[in-house]
Write an enzyme that holds these catalytic residues in place. Structure first.
Site, PDB file in Angstrom:
ATOM      1  CE  LYS A 253      30.588  36.263  43.654  1.00 40.97           C
ATOM      2  NZ  LYS A 253      29.882  36.819  42.522  1.00 40.97           N
TER       3      LYS A 253
ATOM      4  NE  ARG B 211      34.514  35.129  38.817  1.00 45.57           N
ATOM      5  CZ  ARG B 211      34.113  36.375  38.984  1.00 45.57           C
ATOM      6  NH1 ARG B 211      34.449  37.043  40.055  1.00 45.57           N
ATOM      7  NH2 ARG B 211      33.379  36.972  38.077  1.00 45.57           N
TER       8      ARG B 211
ATOM      9  NE  ARG C 235      24.292  42.349  38.634  1.00 41.45           N
ATOM     10  CZ  ARG C 235      25.278  41.515  38.934  1.00 41.45           C
ATOM     11  NH1 ARG C 235      25.561  41.270  40.194  1.00 41.45           N
ATOM     12  NH2 ARG C 235      25.958  40.914  37.990  1.00 41.45           N
TER      13      ARG C 235
ATOM     14  NE  ARG D  52      28.111  43.697  36.005  1.00 40.62           N
ATOM     15  CZ  ARG D  52      28.612  42.818  36.849  1.00 40.62           C
ATOM     16  NH1 ARG D  52      28.584  43.065  38.131  1.00 40.62           N
ATOM     17  NH2 ARG D  52      29.141  41.695  36.439  1.00 40.62           N
TER      18      ARG D  52
ATOM     19  NE  ARG E 192      28.817  37.696  34.567  1.00 41.73           N
ATOM     20  CZ  ARG E 192      27.919  38.427  35.224  1.00 41.73           C
ATOM     21  NH1 ARG E 192      26.845  38.859  34.619  1.00 41.73           N
ATOM     22  NH2 ARG E 192      28.118  38.714  36.485  1.00 41.73           N
TER      23      ARG E 192
HETATM   24  P1  AMP Z   1      31.959  40.181  38.613  1.00 41.36           P
HETATM   25  O1  AMP Z   1      31.626  41.635  38.774  1.00 41.36           O
HETATM   26  O2  AMP Z   1      32.599  39.599  39.837  1.00 41.36           O
HETATM   27  O3  AMP Z   1      30.788  39.366  38.121  1.00 41.36           O
HETATM   28  O4  AMP Z   1      33.087  40.101  37.464  1.00 41.36           O
HETATM   29  C1  AMP Z   1      32.831  40.573  36.160  1.00 41.36           C
HETATM   30  C2  AMP Z   1      33.876  39.997  35.228  1.00 41.36           C
HETATM   31  O5  AMP Z   1      35.198  40.419  35.615  1.00 41.36           O
HETATM   32  C3  AMP Z   1      33.959  38.470  35.190  1.00 41.36           C
HETATM   33  O6  AMP Z   1      32.983  37.904  34.319  1.00 41.36           O
HETATM   34  C4  AMP Z   1      35.381  38.270  34.714  1.00 41.36           C
HETATM   35  O7  AMP Z   1      35.491  38.518  33.323  1.00 41.36           O
HETATM   36  C5  AMP Z   1      36.147  39.373  35.436  1.00 41.36           C
HETATM   37  N1  AMP Z   1      36.652  38.944  36.771  1.00 41.36           N
HETATM   38  C6  AMP Z   1      36.263  39.425  37.986  1.00 41.36           C
HETATM   39  N2  AMP Z   1      36.939  38.828  38.986  1.00 41.36           N
HETATM   40  C7  AMP Z   1      37.781  37.943  38.400  1.00 41.36           C
HETATM   41  C8  AMP Z   1      38.733  37.002  38.898  1.00 41.36           C
HETATM   42  N3  AMP Z   1      38.948  36.820  40.222  1.00 41.36           N
HETATM   43  N4  AMP Z   1      39.427  36.242  37.990  1.00 41.36           N
HETATM   44  C9  AMP Z   1      39.209  36.403  36.674  1.00 41.36           C
HETATM   45  N5  AMP Z   1      38.322  37.253  36.131  1.00 41.36           N
HETATM   46  C10 AMP Z   1      37.608  38.031  36.979  1.00 41.36           C
END
Ligand code: AMP
Length: 231
Positions: free
Chosen positions: A25, A100, A139, A172, A183
């Site tokens: 995404k 989320r 990744r 990451r 996750r």
């Molecule tokens: P992502 O890059 O979208 O996979 O996000 C990495 C991490 O950031 C997630 O595992 C959460 O800890 C935090 N995070 C990102 N977006 C959100 C959200 N909308 N609500 C809560 N935590 C978030």
């Protein structure tokens, strides 16, 4: 004419990319946002920026993100509300990683109303869990421009180096196998109810994400064009 060649293509909508970590995404949202000339808003990127700058929010979010858990709504919602106030969001935006939870989705619905936007279009990337682990462990992200690669499916021309700007590629910290499991678990538990929420509202468009990058991208363009977002 292909949509990518149409500089007049406008959305004036909020588009949400919904899918588990590793569904592609982030990469797709960036591409589509570029094509439509609207901002790509990744709450994960925003939070990582806070962490690297050591802001108050960053300090609160860091340990939570390292465990692969969700950052509390109170912190994320304020950050998002402030971001969409900026003028570059006046013709729409693409959310990647937000909302989320159903609580975040309801809040977003209110925010969009306040800013005079229609309800969001939700692109739901559907993908099997065995493909996800391979995608996530493979990744790599560019330290300079943020370009995303996959060492198995979309490798850079030179190992460890970004094709675009020569930046160093890194993994990451939350793309380690144990954190990935957490996750995916967080996604199942908290985010998949969102799929039901948006489906009931009729905003959801399923996209088969277990295809090549180009095929998935094309399907997304078709979905957006087909639902009247382009004018
Ligand atoms: P992502 O890059 O979208 O996979 O996000 C990495 C991490 O950031 C997630 O595992 C959460 O800890 C935090 N995070 C990102 N977006 C959100 C959200 N909308 N609500 C809560 N935590 C978030």
């Amino acid at each position: 004419m292909a949509l990518e060649e149409r500089p007049d293509a406008k959305l004036d909508r909020a588009v949400i990319f919904l899918g588990p970590p590793g569904s592609g995404k982030g990469t797709q949202a960036k591409e589509l946002a570029k094509a439509y000339g609207i901002p790509h808003l990744s709450t994960g990127d925003m939070l990582r920026e806070h962490v690297s700058k050591g802001t108050t929010l960053g300090l609160q979010a860091k340990p939570i993100m390292e465990r692969g858990e969700l950052v509390p709504d109170s912190l994320v919602l304020k950050m998002v509300a402030e971001r969409i106030e900026r003028p570059d969001c006046s013709h729409g935006f693409m959310f990647d990683g937000f909302p989320r939870t159903v609580t975040q989705a309801k809040y977003l619905g209110e925010l969009l109303k306040q800013h005079g936007f229609h309800q969001p279009l939700v692109l739901h990337l559907v993908i099997g869990s065995s493909v996800l682990m391979r995608r996530l462990t493979g990744r790599r992200t560019c330290k300079v421009g943020g370009e995303i690669y996959n060492i198995y499916e979309r490798p850079p021309k030179v190992e460890g180096i970004c094709d675009n700007d020569g930046g160093e590629l890194f993994q990451r910290p939350d793309d380690r196998e144990d954190v990935i499991r957490e996750r995916l678990h967080a996604y199942e538990k908290q985010t998949s109810p969102l799929v039901q929420y948006y489906r009931r509202l009729g905003f959801l468009h399923d996209i088969d994400a277990d295809k090549s990058f180009e095929e998935v991208k094309q399907r997304m363009f078709e979905s957006l064009a087909g639902i009247g977002g382009v004018r």
